[in-house]
Design an enzyme around this catalytic site. Structure first.
Site: not given
Length: 597
Positions: A245-246, A248, A284, A310, A312-313, A378, A383
């Site tokens: 997870d995350a 970054h 991620e 990107d 997904h967007h 998710h 979100n």
């Protein structure tokens, strides 16, 4: 056996065993080097225990495998060796060519348990899934949440069935031919039940992430706490991969000789060689930095794959027309072709959302399967203010186009639970904080966050309301409805198409070309195969000289009988390849799906 705990902040540590006779004293532990304490003891399976630091309250084991009464109470001794595995013949699954299915244990079934999830594994097999990815299952305070508020990383939440049920799930998944990927959170700890700072400097003073205090990765024992946890899932629990997870938000000093991600990758590669099966690490990351998946000899961390938001967007904007917030840059008609061919849209370009240049180009030598691509997940559902899925705003025709894009795109496709049948249930942000003040802070923070984004706060459900959790559970009875069954048949056909046609899993970027034809029309290529997408309001006639349709979401395809042109109706897509022997549509990958009139 030797029981040990890292507690450099304590001057005295005692082991408390609940099975000792009444009045028996706690067992004094002996200090060792680098803040470690040890003692000899032999707890019985299931026996409860904890550590007393100095003269404080008893605390659960930081490496606890079971918390039968929650994260504030005593740990229970888990006898992992007593489980009889039946997966000795399991050789694993490589990620290349795979199909990932992301699910949350608590809302995947009405019961919300790992044992109940086992009963749905045949559905995933029939769908064509290869890897089941579980949202975090480690111990958190309360009875339900997304899992990202975990505070005891080695446990399995008791409400899901605990570690024994987890082993049953993994064993059953392997028996069904499915690999298991576990989502793990190493960048922060939840707000309730985190006693780790009482033991030692797990958190970095003065540095925070979006979710709270940063993990202190400059501490050797903290790094080992993370690495040993990763190895526990992959070794002791027989898991096939981890979603990190995350990443970054993993902060460490520039002077660190090896990045924590590289260190994890090196240890996991060694374990993979030992157990003789592929073990995947999926990051991620919002950095759009290929360093995650570049090999170590090329200066990368050597992870297996990374998520690509990107993609997904670009798909989301093409399908919905939404251009607010971070979607603004993806209104560019070239966003879909660019992410199809190169993975990242922001590859050193200016990001209006971030106000700066972002990302770096992905080297052509990196195979496309190392990018995990999705139209829903998710985060991108949960979100949103109301936790609404694409199925709650798109027409059935556009949902079919979303399916084609997801299942044919370069990369490793991932579905979010229920996406395959267009589930009507939302997936909202839910919590079960027992502390009223924490519940209130979460509720108000959530509303303030969406107010800043211009959303109507009345759309934002109360995360701590039990109804928010209940609304987010899948309704499997929807599969009996024709519209849902039809979409499911399309996903199954597309998964079969990927298996039958090598072009749709070929990872070579040189064969991935794309073009925007204008007015919501794109031609997307995978070697000799092409995907035609028509999101315009008018039909689109396509010449198919020496080519045939493998699958189409439109019925206007005269070429089926006379090799004529393909007419794509508004909001439709087709997968086209080289003509077969008789010039007719092949039955493979197409027979179980019939376009609607």
């Amino acid at each position: 056996m030797t029981i040990e705990v890292w507690a450099p902040r304590a001057a005295r540590v005692r082991l408390r065993l609940a099975g000792l006779p009444d009045g028996a004293a706690d067992i004094e532990m002996t200090p060792r080097d680098a803040g470690w304490w040890t003692t000899l003891a032999t707890p019985d399976p299931g026996e409860e225990y904890g550590f007393v630091l100095d003269d404080g309250e008893v605390r659960p084991d930081p490496r606890s495998r079971r918390q039968p009464r929650g994260v504030h109470d005593l740990s229970a001794w888990d006898d992992a060796a007593s489980f009889v595995w039946s997966d000795a013949a399991w050789t694993g699954r490589q990620l290349a060519g795979g199909l990932i299915y992301e699910l949350h244990v608590g809302t995947f079934t009405r019961e919300g348990t790992l044992d109940a999830a086992i009963g749905r594994l045949p559905h995933l097999v029939e769908l064509g899934v290869t890897h089941v990815e579980l949202l975090p299952v480690n111990g958190f305070n309360g009875t339900h949440n997304w899992g990202y508020d975990g505070v005891l990383w080695y446990t399995v939440q008791e409400d899901y069935g605990g570690p024994e049920a987890y082993r049953r799930f993994v064993d059953a998944a392997h028996g069904a031919g499915l690999a298991v990927v576990q989502d793990v959170v190493y960048n922060h700890l939840g707000p309730s039940g985190n006693y780790l700072p009482e033991f030692g400097p797990y958190l970095r003073d003065g540095q925070s992430t979006t979710w709270g205090s940063s993990i202190d990765l400059d501490q050797r024992a903290v790094r080992d706490y993370i690495i040993d946890n990763a190895l526990m899932w992959l070794g002791e629990m027989h898991v096939d991969g981890l979603r990190l997870d995350a990443v970054h938000a993993l902060h460490e000093s520039a002077s660190s000789p090896v990045h924590i991600l590289q260190e994890i990758a090196e240890r996991v590669d060694a374990l993979s060689a030992h157990v003789g099966r592929p073990l995947s690490l999926i990051a991620e990351s919002d950095l759009n930095d290929p360093i995650m998946i570049l090999p170590r000899e090329a200066g990368g961390y050597g992870l297996t794959a990374q998520w690509v938001d990107d993609w997904h967007h670009a798909v989301h904007v093409a399908l919905t027309g939404e251009t607010e917030g971070y979607y603004a840059d993806f209104a560019d008609p070239q966003a879909l072709p660019k992410t199809w061919t190169g993975g990242f849209y922001h590859d050193g370009t200016f990001s209006s959302f971030r106000g700066r240049e972002w990302g770096a180009p992905l080297p052509a030598a990196v195979p496309s399967w190392r990018l995990v691509t999705f139209a829903q997940d998710h985060d991108q559902i949960g979100n949103r203010a109301a936790g609404d899925r694409l199925s709650q705003s798109l027409t059935p025709a556009r949902l079919e186009v979303a399916a084609v894009l997801t299942m044919t795109a370069p990369g490793t496709p991932m579905l979010f639970m229920g996406e395959e049948w267009g589930a009507c249930t939302p997936w909202q942000f839910f919590t079960s904080h027992p502390e009223p003040e924490l519940a209130a802070a979460t509720r108000e923070g959530r509303k303030a966050e969406f107010a800043r984004m211009g959303w109507d706060e009345s759309l934002v459900p109360d995360p701590n309301d039990p109804g928010t959790f209940e609304r987010s559970k899948l309704d499997w009875s929807e599969l009996d409805e024709p519209a849902h069954a039809r979409l499911l048949s399309l996903y199954r056909a597309l998964a079969r198409l990927r298996r039958d046609h090598a072009e749709l899993t070929d990872p070579d970027h040189r064969g991935h070309a794309a073009e925007s034809v204008g007015d919501g029309r794109w031609i997307l290529h995978r070697d000799t195969a092409s995907v035609y997408v028509n999101l315009s309001p008018e039909p689109w006639t396509v010449d198919l000289t020496d080519r045939e349709v493998w699958l189409a979401t439109t019925t206007a395809h005269e070429h089926l009988v006379d090799a004529g042109p393909l007419v794509l109706s508004a909001d439709s897509a087709a997968v086209v390849g080289a003509r077969g022997g008789d010039g007719l549509v092949p039955t493979r990958g197409h027979a179980v799906y019939t376009p609607a009139d």
